[in-house]
Design an enzyme around this catalytic site. Structure first.
Site: not given
Ligand code: ZN
Ligand code: ADP
Ligand code: MG
Length: 663
Positions: A470, A473
């Site tokens: 995460e 991202h």
């Molecule tokens: Zn993902």
């Protein structure tokens, strides 16, 4: 990662408001569906008859039989008190049994049976067997008429009972068949629903519909006509017969249609397209006929056909089974609409979220020639919708619906109604009397992503991997200029995702540009690359990311003409299904082009991969810091996240940056 641009939360599709009305005109219902009930009744009747039979028959069968000679001897011995003669049958009542035991004082009389020859009279037979006169006169002999009820019953019952049972069964079955037949032929008056204008509770007004300004303005004309049709008729104006409401699911089409009826104060008949599609051909058409007949009777009125695409699909494509029934129903709708006298004062409204599949005949002038498009609500509209649904819910002073509206781009009216409801549920579960801002904020994510799964605990290693994923991202999204800013990062699993990074655009938007898509692809790759960089391994976690980004890249090439090499050609239909609505069609391009598409898609993804890798390598320290915080806190809200970025010399994106970047 999940990038919820257009949330379609599970279960957010509430039953459309038009469905809760009381049935119009109840038909006496034949037993239907109660097959088991009938079976039970049949069985009950059966057992009842059986028990009657056996109890009557039992009088005869369960008795001990004595031979005539024995009977004669017993009479001589004075053991018999009476004999009942019924044709051939004898019923003998003994005072004492012919045993050696001494008869008890209160010995009950015993009944036995016997038979005599049919021709000879009983007394004669007995004398023949040597019964003395004295002994015989001590016996009480009665003769019963053998043609009595019991005699006949006994003879005929074994024959009749099976016949009666069979007849009964046939009767039940035929009744059942007739029942369903009746249902089929009496158009489900139970199917169309009506809201009468006097029903204040069901009544919806334009005030109950927020946003959708243009739609309301267009519909105002219809309201006007229904209120004062005379004005229009006198001047010879042709009144629209049909209004087609088009818009995504949950945008308030059904609600608006009801609001038109409410404003105009006329009866509102509603039926859903899928209800026309029935077992028997011709039922749908007769339903339509009936519905319009009813509406004309109480005109001015509105007939609302919800989800008309269920019957109004392009005809004759063979897709969807080439259903005769659908065609007939659709034809009937068209016939009814054509048949309106100019002053009929019935307006047909219809709703669909698939205008692309509708039969062109429906949209011809003189039919559904008014088309009203309802878009997803904008920020202001969302605030209005939230306010409407907050009417009956006490809000805490700290609530700010504007903030919630800002955070919910892409939500439909139904999603927002659902959000409000979820917030109220959260408050109630925590025994509070008011809904707070925090309840609302938590509900946004719940509606978007499904409920948090706190029970789904990641082990330490999984948590670390998810945190890096995460963080990857989020970091790429924060550095790339055209990606949406990060609102929240979490490693608490939701729905099927292990963790999520919530990105929201600053503004609502109707279009997206190529640059945004390219950045989106890089952001989607961020999780995968981060995992690989840090652990030198990849998990199954990013599979969804890869699917999403590959689709995106493919669409860019084949649908939106965003590839330089292939140029501005749309190679696939709107659904990416190669234009299914127009019949099943093969690919429209050659093998060579197909190979070029694949190469181009790969180029786009490779390029994004390179950019994301650069970012993550350059800012590895920030990546580690974000991941560490995530492991510790599990959830990072935007301010915390942006502080982290600033600490490491990255300036978080501002709204103005994006605007100046010229999106
Ligand atoms: Zn993902
Ligand atoms: P559709 O028919 O377009 O699928 P509905 O009209 O059934 O959507 O809307 C579902 C629910 O969402 C409505 O009952 C209402 O509670 C809510 N809703 C949708 N749009 C609005 C709106 N513009 N204003 C207020 N509530 C809305
Ligand atoms: Mg609806």
């Amino acid at each position: 990662m999940k990038t919820p641009k257009k949330p379609t939360p599970p279960g957010s599709k509430k039953p459309s408001g038009g469905n809760k009305k009381s049935p119009l005109g109840k038909m006496p219902h034949f037993p239907q569906g109660g097959f088991w009930m009938q079976l039970l009744i049949t069985l009950l009747v059966f057992t009842l008859l059986l028990s009657i039979y056996s109890s009557v028959a039992g009088m005869f069968t369960e008795k001990e039989e004595v031979s005539l000679s024995q009977l004669a001897a017993d009479i001589n011995a004075g053991l018999v008190s009476s004999v009942e003669v019924s044709g051939q049958n004898l019923e003998v009542t003994y005072t004492q049994t012919p045993t050696d035991e001494p008869p008890a004082e209160d010995a009950e009389s015993v009944v036995k049976k016997s038979k005599k020859e049919s021709e000879a009279p009983f007394t004669e037979t007995l004398t023949n067997y040597g019964v003395t006169h004295d002994a015989l006169s001590a016996v009480n002999i009665t003769i019963v008429d053998p043609s009595g009820f019991r005699y006949w019953f006994m003879t005929l019952a074994p024959l009749l009972i099976p016949i009666v049972i069979i007849v009964l069964i046939i009767w039940y079955l035929s009744r059942q068949v007739r029942g369903s037949g009746m249902q089929a032929f009496t158009f489900g008056q139970s199917k169309a629903r009506m809201i009468s204008p006097d029903d204040k509770q069901q009544r919806v007004l334009f005030d109950d519909v927020a946003g959708a300004k243009e739609a309301k303005e267009e519909l105002l004309e219809i309201v006007d006509f229904l209120r004062t049709p005379k004005k229009f008729i006198e001047i010879g104006a042709r009144i629209p017969k049909g209004v087609m409401l088009m818009g995504g699911p949950g945008t308030g089409k059904t609600l608006l249609a009801r609001a038109v009826a409410g404003e105009a104060n006329v009866p509102f008949f509603s039926i859903s397209g899928s209800e026309f599609v029935e077992m028997f051909v011709g039922v749908g058409a007769s339903r339509v006929r009936d519905l319009f007949k009813l509406a004309k009777k109480v005109a001015p009125a509105i007939v609302f056909i919800d989800e008309i695409d269920a019957v109004g699909r392009v005809r004759g494509t063979g897709v969807g089974g080439g259903n005769d029934e659908r065609e007939q129903t659709l034809n009937q709708i068209l016939v009814e609409m054509d048949g309106f006298e100019p002053n009929e004062k019935v307006i047909v409204m219809a709703a669909t979220n698939r205008p692309d599949v509708l039969d062109p005949a429906l949209l011809r002038p003189g039919r559904f020639d008014r088309r009203v498009t309802i878009d997803l609500p904008d920020r202001e509209g969302r605030e209005g919708i939230l306010a409407i649904h907050a009417r009956k819910k006490p809000l805490h002073a700290d609530t700010d619906l504007k903030v919630i509206a800002e955070r919910t781009p892409g939500f439909s009216g139904a999603d927002l109604a659902n959000l409000m409801n979820e917030a109220a549920i959260l408050a109630a579960r925590e025994n509070r009397k008011e809904v707070t801002q925090y309840d609302l904020i938590r509900s946004i994510e719940k509606v978007m992503l499904g409920p948090e799964r706190k029970s789904h605990v990641l082990n330490k290693k999984e948590k670390e991997i998810t945190a890096y994923h995460e963080a990857g991202h989020a970091l790429v999204a924060s550095v790339l200029p055209y990606a949406d800013p990060v609102h929240k990062i979490s490693v608490i699993s939701r729905g099927r995702a292990a963790g999520y990074t919530l990105k929201l655009p600053f503004e609502d938007r109707k279009m997206q540009s190529k640059r945004e898509f390219l950045d989106d692809i890089a952001v989607s790759l961020g999780g995968y690359i981060a995992e690989q960089m840090v652990f030198d391994d990849v998990t199954t976690g990013p599979s969804n990311d890869l699917q999403v980004l590959t689709n995106l890249a493919r669409n860019m090439v084949t649908r939106w003409g965003m590839s330089k090499k292939l140029g501005t050609v749309a190679l696939a239909g709107d659904d990416g299904r190669a234009l299914f609505g127009a019949g099943v069609q093969g690919r429209e391009y050659s093998e060579k082009v197909s190979a070029e598409i694949d190469a181009e898609v790969k180029d786009i993804i490779d390029d994004a991969h390179k950019r994301a890798t650069e970012i993550l390598t350059k800012h590895r320290k920030v990546l580690d810091a974000i991941a560490a915080q995530l492991v510790e806190k599990e959830t990072l809200e935007r301010p915390e996240f942006e502080d982290l970025l600033r600490e490491h010399g990255i300036t978080p994106k501002q709204k103005e940056d994006i605007e100046h970047a010229g999106v």
